[in-house]
Write a protein that holds these residues in place. Structure first.
Motif, mmCIF file in Angstrom:
data_model
loop_
_atom_site.group_PDB
_atom_site.id
_atom_site.type_symbol
_atom_site.label_atom_id
_atom_site.label_comp_id
_atom_site.label_asym_id
_atom_site.label_seq_id
_atom_site.Cartn_x
_atom_site.Cartn_y
_atom_site.Cartn_z
ATOM 1 N N GLN A 89 13.921 -1.299 -48.241
ATOM 2 C CA GLN A 89 15.321 -0.982 -48.533
ATOM 3 C C GLN A 89 16.163 -2.254 -48.586
ATOM 4 O O GLN A 89 17.022 -2.399 -49.460
ATOM 5 C CB GLN A 89 15.885 -0.023 -47.480
ATOM 6 N N GLN A 90 15.897 -3.173 -47.674
ATOM 7 C CA GLN A 90 16.614 -4.455 -47.681
ATOM 8 C C GLN A 90 16.322 -5.208 -48.977
ATOM 9 O O GLN A 90 17.223 -5.764 -49.601
ATOM 10 C CB GLN A 90 16.202 -5.304 -46.469
ATOM 11 N N ARG A 91 15.070 -5.200 -49.401
ATOM 12 C CA ARG A 91 14.708 -5.853 -50.658
ATOM 13 C C ARG A 91 15.419 -5.197 -51.835
ATOM 14 O O ARG A 91 15.904 -5.886 -52.742
ATOM 15 C CB ARG A 91 13.196 -5.834 -50.866
ATOM 16 N N SER A 92 15.539 -3.887 -51.829
ATOM 17 C CA SER A 92 16.249 -3.185 -52.901
ATOM 18 C C SER A 92 17.723 -3.576 -52.928
ATOM 19 O O SER A 92 18.305 -3.748 -54.009
ATOM 20 C CB SER A 92 16.124 -1.669 -52.729
ATOM 21 N N ARG A 93 18.328 -3.722 -51.751
ATOM 22 C CA ARG A 93 19.736 -4.166 -51.692
ATOM 23 C C ARG A 93 19.873 -5.574 -52.268
ATOM 24 O O ARG A 93 20.811 -5.864 -53.000
ATOM 25 C CB ARG A 93 20.252 -4.108 -50.256
ATOM 26 N N ASP A 95 17.846 -6.950 -54.502
ATOM 27 C CA ASP A 95 17.643 -6.843 -55.949
ATOM 28 C C ASP A 95 18.927 -6.397 -56.641
ATOM 29 O O ASP A 95 19.293 -6.925 -57.694
ATOM 30 C CB ASP A 95 16.513 -5.859 -56.273
ATOM 31 N N ALA A 96 19.630 -5.429 -56.048
ATOM 32 C CA ALA A 96 20.891 -4.951 -56.627
ATOM 33 C C ALA A 96 21.933 -6.059 -56.632
ATOM 34 O O ALA A 96 22.654 -6.251 -57.621
ATOM 35 C CB ALA A 96 21.391 -3.733 -55.856
ATOM 36 N N ALA A 97 22.015 -6.806 -55.534
ATOM 37 C CA ALA A 97 22.980 -7.903 -55.452
ATOM 38 C C ALA A 97 22.667 -8.979 -56.477
ATOM 39 O O ALA A 97 23.570 -9.530 -57.119
ATOM 40 C CB ALA A 97 22.998 -8.485 -54.034
ATOM 41 N N ILE A 98 21.388 -9.280 -56.671
ATOM 42 C CA ILE A 98 20.985 -10.270 -57.669
ATOM 43 C C ILE A 98 21.389 -9.793 -59.061
ATOM 44 O O ILE A 98 21.916 -10.561 -59.868
ATOM 45 C CB ILE A 98 19.469 -10.553 -57.583
#
Length: 116
Positions: A89-93, A95-98
């Motif tokens: 989930q942290q990685r998904s956040r 990715d969204a920020a990037i």
């Protein structure tokens, strides 16, 4: 070892080490004089903390995940199933920020006329 030695061995400032203690990430022994006493396990703990900070976790998240990490030959591995899910989930956040930053950069490029 005292805090200055831990700072030298880990490359982390004494101020940061005190902050980690305040956040509950380190729990050094205290001498009657008030001096903090650290062991070899604290050197490894600081290394894990720095890796997790660099991975984008904040200290509250690190406090939560540290007990579920296994350090195998310098690699941190989740030992609790729910930890892997939380890290995904942290990685998904991230990715969204990037993605948002890339869009912002493209908008700026358009405004300034830089058509990479």
């Amino acid at each position: 070892m005292r805090i200055g030695e831990l700072a030298r061995r880990t490359g982390v400032s004494e101020r940061a080490l005190r902050y980690y203690e305040k956040q509950g990430l380190l729990t050094p022994e205290r001498r009657p004089s008030g001096y903090r006493v650290y062991g070899e396990a604290d050197v490894a703990a600081v290394r894990r903390i720095r890796i997790l900070l660099a991975a984008g976790l904040n200290t509250a998240q690190i406090l939560e995940v540290l007990p579920c990490l296994v350090d195998e030959d310098g690699w941190l591995t989740p030992d609790c199933p729910e930890l892997a899910d939380a890290l995904r989930q942290q990685r998904s956040r991230l990715d969204a920020a990037i993605g948002e930053l890339e869009t912002t950069r493209a908008n700026l490029d358009t405004i300034i006329g830089d058509r990479r």
